[in-house]
Motif scaffolding. Structure first.
Motif, short mmCIF file in Angstrom:
data_model
loop_
_atom_site.label_atom_id
_atom_site.label_comp_id
_atom_site.label_asym_id
_atom_site.label_seq_id
_atom_site.Cartn_x
_atom_site.Cartn_y
_atom_site.Cartn_z
N ASN A 80 0.83 -1.21 0.00
CA ASN A 80 0.00 0.00 0.00
C ASN A 80 0.86 1.26 0.00
OD1 ASN A 80 -2.54 -1.24 -0.08
ND2 ASN A 80 -2.63 -1.46 2.15
N GLU A 81 1.97 1.21 0.71
CA GLU A 81 2.88 2.35 0.73
C GLU A 81 3.50 2.56 -0.64
OE1 GLU A 81 3.27 4.59 2.84
OE2 GLU A 81 2.69 3.82 4.80
N ILE A 82 3.79 1.47 -1.36
CA ILE A 82 4.33 1.57 -2.71
C ILE A 82 3.32 2.28 -3.62
CG2 ILE A 82 4.91 0.23 -4.79
CD1 ILE A 82 7.23 0.28 -2.92
N PHE A 83 2.05 1.85 -3.56
CA PHE A 83 1.02 2.48 -4.39
C PHE A 83 0.90 3.97 -4.08
CE2 PHE A 83 -1.26 -1.85 -4.60
CZ PHE A 83 -0.58 -2.18 -5.75
N LEU A 98 14.56 2.88 -1.05
CA LEU A 98 13.58 2.70 0.01
C LEU A 98 14.25 2.25 1.31
CD1 LEU A 98 10.92 0.81 -2.15
CD2 LEU A 98 10.96 3.26 -1.61
N TYR A 99 13.55 2.47 2.40
CA TYR A 99 14.05 2.19 3.75
C TYR A 99 14.27 0.69 3.94
CZ TYR A 99 14.35 2.98 8.86
OH TYR A 99 14.76 3.08 10.16
N ILE A 125 17.28 6.10 6.78
CA ILE A 125 17.12 7.55 6.78
C ILE A 125 15.63 7.88 6.78
CG2 ILE A 125 17.58 9.68 5.50
CD1 ILE A 125 19.96 8.20 4.20
N GLU A 126 15.21 8.75 7.69
CA GLU A 126 13.81 9.18 7.75
C GLU A 126 13.64 10.40 6.86
OE1 GLU A 126 11.35 7.74 9.21
OE2 GLU A 126 12.31 6.31 10.59
N SER A 189 11.27 6.81 2.97
CA SER A 189 11.36 5.91 4.12
C SER A 189 10.03 5.25 4.45
CB SER A 189 11.87 6.67 5.34
OG SER A 189 11.04 7.79 5.63
N ARG A 190 9.01 5.46 3.61
CA ARG A 190 7.68 4.93 3.93
C ARG A 190 7.54 3.43 3.63
NH1 ARG A 190 3.76 8.98 4.33
NH2 ARG A 190 2.34 7.27 4.92
N PRO A 191 7.85 2.93 2.41
CA PRO A 191 7.78 1.48 2.18
C PRO A 191 9.03 0.81 2.78
CG PRO A 191 7.52 2.74 0.13
CD PRO A 191 8.13 3.65 1.15
#
Length: 302
Positions: A80-83, A98-99, A125-126, A189-191
């Motif tokens: 969902n984060e990817i979308f 990505l994180y 990294i945030e 850093s979300r997904p």
């Protein structure tokens, strides 16, 4: 893979490439996929990370490609984060790092120097930002725009991990080729995924070997991207390798000075012994495999 199948949604694709695994792994994978017919499985008869990634690209149809290594575990909600990230990215974003956090052996928290963590492919990294001028990008967890990847010519097999050769850099090569063609390189850093760290990679001997091949990779990247190997890193290596080896006698057990010296030796190895370091190309594979520059994708929807 089980963590990813739990997130599967109608209209998405999951492509698994078995890169010449051992028979027991091959059988276990086939048994798992009997329960998940929505997954596309393709087996290669020759190991090679770039070859596996190119095969997955050839078998997929989407405009965006989210690529994971086999030793990663995506967080719940990763898809969902990817979308959501795709909707936020600008039109010229070609790739997004990505994180990627560690899953330590036996769940133990290990305190390692930053250099060590970097070569374990950890990125913690945030932020969410354009990092075109200083990409933060590891192949274990990445999002790529198909058009940009095909412009870059796919993943170069000469720079990929093969058997015991710790060559790397196919992900860095792709990001740099995209950047040179005007694509932006982002980071988010979300997904998030966890990256399983094998016990052997906590041994200083592994880090020294890894840095040696990273020095080789750095020079081969120059050769692939620019057509030649620069002399400055060679001169620097001749000066710094003996110094770092000498100072390493005063290093703590998990210090990095000797590993840094090995990086310089890798630079010298690549420059003065070029021909033996040419990675073998794979024999012809059945089905999808190598991507050529600007190869047409199987489909443009999804």
């Amino acid at each position: 893979m089980a963590a990813l199948t739990l997130q599967w949604q109608t209209g998405t694709e999951i492509v698994v490439v078995d890169s010449a695994s051992e028979p027991q792994t091959k059988d276990a994978l086939a048994q798992f996929l009997v329960k998940h017919p929505q997954i596309v499985l393709h087996r290669l008869n020759w190991p090679g990370l770039s070859m596996a990634r190119n095969a997955a690209v050839s078998l997929s149809k989407g405009r965006w490609l989210a690529i994971l290594d086999d030793d990663t575990v995506p967080d719940p909600g990763w898809l969902n984060e990817i979308f959501a990230l795709i909707e936020r990215l600008p039109a010229k974003a070609g790739a997004t790092g990505l994180y990627t956090y560690p899953i330590w052996p036996e769940g133990r928290e290990i305190d390692l120097p930053e250099l060590w963590r970097k070569y374990l492919s950890l990125v913690e990294i945030e932020a969410e930002e354009d990092r075109t001028s200083s990409p933060v990008f590891v192949g274990a967890n990445m999002l790529l725009r198909r058009d940009a990847l095909l412009e870059a010519g796919g993943f170069p097999e000469r720079l990929a991990r093969q058997n015991q050769l710790l060559l790397s850099g196919d992900d860095v090569y792709v990001a740099e080729k995209m950047r040179r063609r005007g694509w932006a390189i982002w980071y988010s850093s979300r997904p998030r995924v966890g990256h399983r760290i094998h016990l052997e990679r906590l041994d200083p001997a592994w880090l020294r070997k890894r840095l040696f091949w990273e020095g080789v990779t750095a020079m081969r990247l120059h050769a692939e991207l620019d057509g030649s190997m620069p002399l400055f890193p060679v001169a620097r290596a001749l000066a710094f390798a003996p110094l770092l080896f000498g100072l390493s006698f005063f290093d703590p057990p998990r210090g990095t000075l000797r590993a840094r010296a090995m990086w310089h030796l890798g630079v010298l190895r690549a420059y003065f012994a070029r021909q033996p370091l040419l990675a073998q190309t794979s024999p012809a594979e059945n089905g999808p495999g190598r991507l050529g520059p600007r190869q047409a994708s199987p489909g443009e929807n999804g």
